[in-house]
Design a protein around this motif. Structure first.
Motif, mmCIF file in Angstrom:
data_model
loop_
_atom_site.group_PDB
_atom_site.id
_atom_site.type_symbol
_atom_site.label_atom_id
_atom_site.label_comp_id
_atom_site.label_asym_id
_atom_site.label_seq_id
_atom_site.Cartn_x
_atom_site.Cartn_y
_atom_site.Cartn_z
ATOM 1 N N HIS A 15 -0.478 6.086 8.555
ATOM 2 C CA HIS A 15 -0.591 7.445 9.105
ATOM 3 C C HIS A 15 -2.039 7.860 9.298
ATOM 4 C CE1 HIS A 15 -1.959 9.932 5.659
ATOM 5 N NE2 HIS A 15 -1.438 8.971 4.940
ATOM 6 N N ASP A 16 -2.990 7.099 8.753
ATOM 7 C CA ASP A 16 -4.404 7.354 9.034
ATOM 8 C C ASP A 16 -5.161 6.025 8.994
ATOM 9 O OD1 ASP A 16 -4.856 6.719 6.314
ATOM 10 O OD2 ASP A 16 -4.928 8.816 5.710
ATOM 11 N N ARG A 17 -6.428 6.050 9.348
ATOM 12 C CA ARG A 17 -7.215 4.813 9.446
ATOM 13 C C ARG A 17 -7.353 4.121 8.095
ATOM 14 N NH1 ARG A 17 -9.884 3.311 14.208
ATOM 15 N NH2 ARG A 17 -8.884 4.445 15.913
ATOM 16 N N GLN A 18 -7.480 4.898 7.030
ATOM 17 C CA GLN A 18 -7.625 4.289 5.706
ATOM 18 C C GLN A 18 -6.372 3.518 5.311
ATOM 19 O OE1 GLN A 18 -8.362 7.564 6.377
ATOM 20 N NE2 GLN A 18 -10.585 7.193 6.473
ATOM 21 N N GLU A 19 -5.214 4.107 5.586
ATOM 22 C CA GLU A 19 -3.975 3.402 5.246
ATOM 23 C C GLU A 19 -3.791 2.180 6.139
ATOM 24 O OE1 GLU A 19 -0.204 5.430 3.854
ATOM 25 O OE2 GLU A 19 0.394 4.792 5.883
ATOM 26 N N LEU A 20 -4.133 2.289 7.406
ATOM 27 C CA LEU A 20 -4.065 1.133 8.288
ATOM 28 C C LEU A 20 -4.946 -0.003 7.780
ATOM 29 C CD1 LEU A 20 -4.077 2.864 11.782
ATOM 30 C CD2 LEU A 20 -2.310 1.314 10.930
ATOM 31 N N ALA A 21 -6.130 0.334 7.270
ATOM 32 C CA ALA A 21 -7.017 -0.699 6.737
ATOM 33 C C ALA A 21 -6.403 -1.363 5.505
ATOM 34 C CB ALA A 21 -8.381 -0.086 6.395
ATOM 35 N N ARG A 22 -5.761 -0.576 4.658
ATOM 36 C CA ARG A 22 -5.111 -1.159 3.469
ATOM 37 C C ARG A 22 -3.945 -2.060 3.869
ATOM 38 N NH1 ARG A 22 -6.057 4.152 1.588
ATOM 39 N NH2 ARG A 22 -3.866 4.766 1.892
ATOM 40 N N LEU A 23 -3.187 -1.634 4.884
ATOM 41 C CA LEU A 23 -2.081 -2.467 5.353
ATOM 42 C C LEU A 23 -2.593 -3.777 5.946
ATOM 43 C CD1 LEU A 23 0.052 0.331 7.042
ATOM 44 C CD2 LEU A 23 0.799 -1.082 5.121
ATOM 45 N N ALA A 24 -3.677 -3.690 6.710
ATOM 46 C CA ALA A 24 -4.242 -4.906 7.299
ATOM 47 C C ALA A 24 -4.740 -5.862 6.213
ATOM 48 C CB ALA A 24 -5.386 -4.538 8.248
ATOM 49 N N ALA A 25 -5.375 -5.316 5.184
ATOM 50 C CA ALA A 25 -5.850 -6.163 4.083
ATOM 51 C C ALA A 25 -4.683 -6.793 3.345
ATOM 52 C CB ALA A 25 -6.709 -5.333 3.129
ATOM 53 N N TRP A 26 -3.624 -6.006 3.112
ATOM 54 C CA TRP A 26 -2.448 -6.529 2.420
ATOM 55 C C TRP A 26 -1.812 -7.664 3.224
ATOM 56 C CZ3 TRP A 26 2.676 -7.057 3.685
ATOM 57 C CH2 TRP A 26 3.548 -7.340 2.630
ATOM 58 N N ALA A 27 -1.631 -7.443 4.535
ATOM 59 C CA ALA A 27 -1.016 -8.471 5.379
ATOM 60 C C ALA A 27 -1.887 -9.713 5.471
ATOM 61 C CB ALA A 27 -0.739 -7.900 6.770
ATOM 62 N N GLY A 28 -3.201 -9.512 5.487
ATOM 63 C CA GLY A 28 -4.104 -10.650 5.581
ATOM 64 C C GLY A 28 -4.101 -11.534 4.352
ATOM 65 N N PRO A 45 0.786 -1.247 0.000
ATOM 66 C CA PRO A 45 0.000 0.000 0.000
ATOM 67 C C PRO A 45 0.816 1.295 0.000
ATOM 68 C CG PRO A 45 -0.903 -1.575 1.573
ATOM 69 C CD PRO A 45 0.405 -2.136 1.107
ATOM 70 N N ILE A 46 2.099 1.246 0.366
ATOM 71 C CA ILE A 46 2.934 2.450 0.425
ATOM 72 C C ILE A 46 4.163 2.197 -0.435
ATOM 73 C CG2 ILE A 46 4.010 4.160 1.942
ATOM 74 C CD1 ILE A 46 2.601 2.642 4.290
ATOM 75 N N ASP A 47 4.396 3.039 -1.440
ATOM 76 C CA ASP A 47 5.552 2.775 -2.294
ATOM 77 C C ASP A 47 6.840 3.279 -1.631
ATOM 78 O OD1 ASP A 47 5.998 5.545 -2.919
ATOM 79 O OD2 ASP A 47 4.561 5.420 -4.568
ATOM 80 N N ASP A 48 7.971 2.838 -2.161
ATOM 81 C CA ASP A 48 9.252 3.141 -1.547
ATOM 82 C C ASP A 48 9.552 4.635 -1.518
ATOM 83 O OD1 ASP A 48 9.697 0.491 -1.077
ATOM 84 O OD2 ASP A 48 11.196 0.207 -2.646
ATOM 85 N N GLN A 49 9.158 5.348 -2.565
ATOM 86 C CA GLN A 49 9.419 6.786 -2.595
ATOM 87 C C GLN A 49 8.680 7.504 -1.472
ATOM 88 O OE1 GLN A 49 11.586 8.416 -4.189
ATOM 89 N NE2 GLN A 49 12.174 7.202 -5.972
ATOM 90 N N GLU A 50 7.463 7.065 -1.208
ATOM 91 C CA GLU A 50 6.691 7.683 -0.122
ATOM 92 C C GLU A 50 7.299 7.324 1.234
ATOM 93 O OE1 GLU A 50 3.868 9.660 2.223
ATOM 94 O OE2 GLU A 50 4.601 9.944 0.174
ATOM 95 N N LEU A 51 7.732 6.085 1.394
ATOM 96 C CA LEU A 51 8.383 5.707 2.644
ATOM 97 C C LEU A 51 9.657 6.527 2.872
ATOM 98 C CD1 LEU A 51 8.106 1.807 2.824
ATOM 99 C CD2 LEU A 51 6.966 3.486 4.281
ATOM 100 N N LEU A 52 10.411 6.720 1.804
ATOM 101 C CA LEU A 52 11.631 7.507 1.902
ATOM 102 C C LEU A 52 11.310 8.950 2.285
ATOM 103 C CD1 LEU A 52 14.695 7.347 1.526
ATOM 104 C CD2 LEU A 52 14.356 7.978 -0.871
#
Length: 290
Positions: free
Chosen positions: A31-44, A10-17
């Protein structure tokens, strides 16, 4: 530093950098609830991480601006360790993520930061020849989120007891500290840069109150920790003799620290600690508090 090919994370390397350099949100993952939800879906959607040899989960406690980021990066440079940076596993747990997702995101955080370079703000914590973001036989995993973890303990002293039961792994605690005046002064400096309201005197009193609350929480927590479960590491001691203190840290965690690893890690430790305390005007009333 190598920026990877785009993938479905959900987060590309350029944004992480950008975030790691301090030009974006300071929370690397979620950094917000929407991104947390995307991370949870990705990990799941990922297979459960294979960690048959993992012996313990490392948790940092302490104070903001104490040198936790440096210590976490040095641990992550060993091929038996995967230490996430600023993931905040306790927040993920409080939001209801299951064990598999939390462990997946912990390992992915280490992997991604190892790929883009383990930097934070103006500091470069990349260890030459180190195994940051890579591992051979994975024995220890963890999350570097010291000040925030202690803040949570100040509100819920038994949070880590419940988290250990949920995780099903022994916890070991790394308590990184430095001279309190440097901690407090750096808090004030960052508050000013962030546009916090109030003059320096007000910001200083707020920082002192925050530090005192964390100190009470840390003291109470360490008093309850089992013998051999927590290690206190002074930043000034690490700067003065990095190989010695890293060797002590490795012995506590339980991995072998060879001379090549110790030398490579010591090479990125600044020769003298930053004296942030000199950037703040202290009155006699402030010094009495410390």
């Amino acid at each position: 530093m190598t920026i990877g090919e785009p993938d479905d994370f959900p987060i590309d390397d350029q944004e992480l950098l950008r975030r790691a350099r301090g030009t974006g949100p300071r929370r690397l993952f979620g950094h917000d609830r929407q991104e947390l939800a995307r991370l949870a879906a990705w990990a799941g959607a990922r297979p459960a991480p294979e960690i048959p040899d993992v012996e313990a989960f490392l948790i940092f406690v302490g104070y903001p601006r104490s040198g936790h980021s440096l210590v976490g990066a040095l641990l992550d440079a060993h091929p038996e360790n995967a230490i996430a940076h600023e993931l905040d596993v306790l927040q993920l747990w409080s939001l209801g993520l299951d064990r598999r997702r939390i462990l997946t995101l912990t390992l992915e955080n280490s992997r991604r930061l190892g790929r883009i370079g383990r930097g934070w703000g103006n500091y470069d914590y990349q260890v030459a020849g180190g195994a940051q973001g890579e591992w051979t036989r994975l024995r220890f995993i963890g999350d570097k989120r010291g000040g925030e973890t202690s803040r949570r303990l100040s509100e819920d002293p038994l949070a880590l007891d419940r988290f250990a039961e949920f995780l099903g792994l022994p916890l070991r605690f790394i308590h990184v500290v430095r001279h309190p005046a440097d901690n407090v002064a750096t808090m004030v400096r960052h508050a000013r840069r962030g546009g916090a309201a109030g003059d320096e005197a007000m910001l200083l009193w707020k920082a002192l109150a925050h530090y005192a609350a964390l100190a009470r929480a840390n003291d109470a927590f360490l008093a309850r920790a089992a013998p051999g479960q927590a290690l206190t590491l002074w930043h000034e001691d690490l700067v003065a003799d990095a190989p010695r203190e890293l060797g002590r840290l490795a012995e506590f965690v339980g991995f072998a620290a060879g001379i090549d690893y110790l030398d490579a890690c010591a090479a990125i430790v600044q020769p003298t600690p930053n004296r942030s305390r000199d950037e703040v005007r202290w009155g006699p009333e402030h010094r009495l508090v410390l």
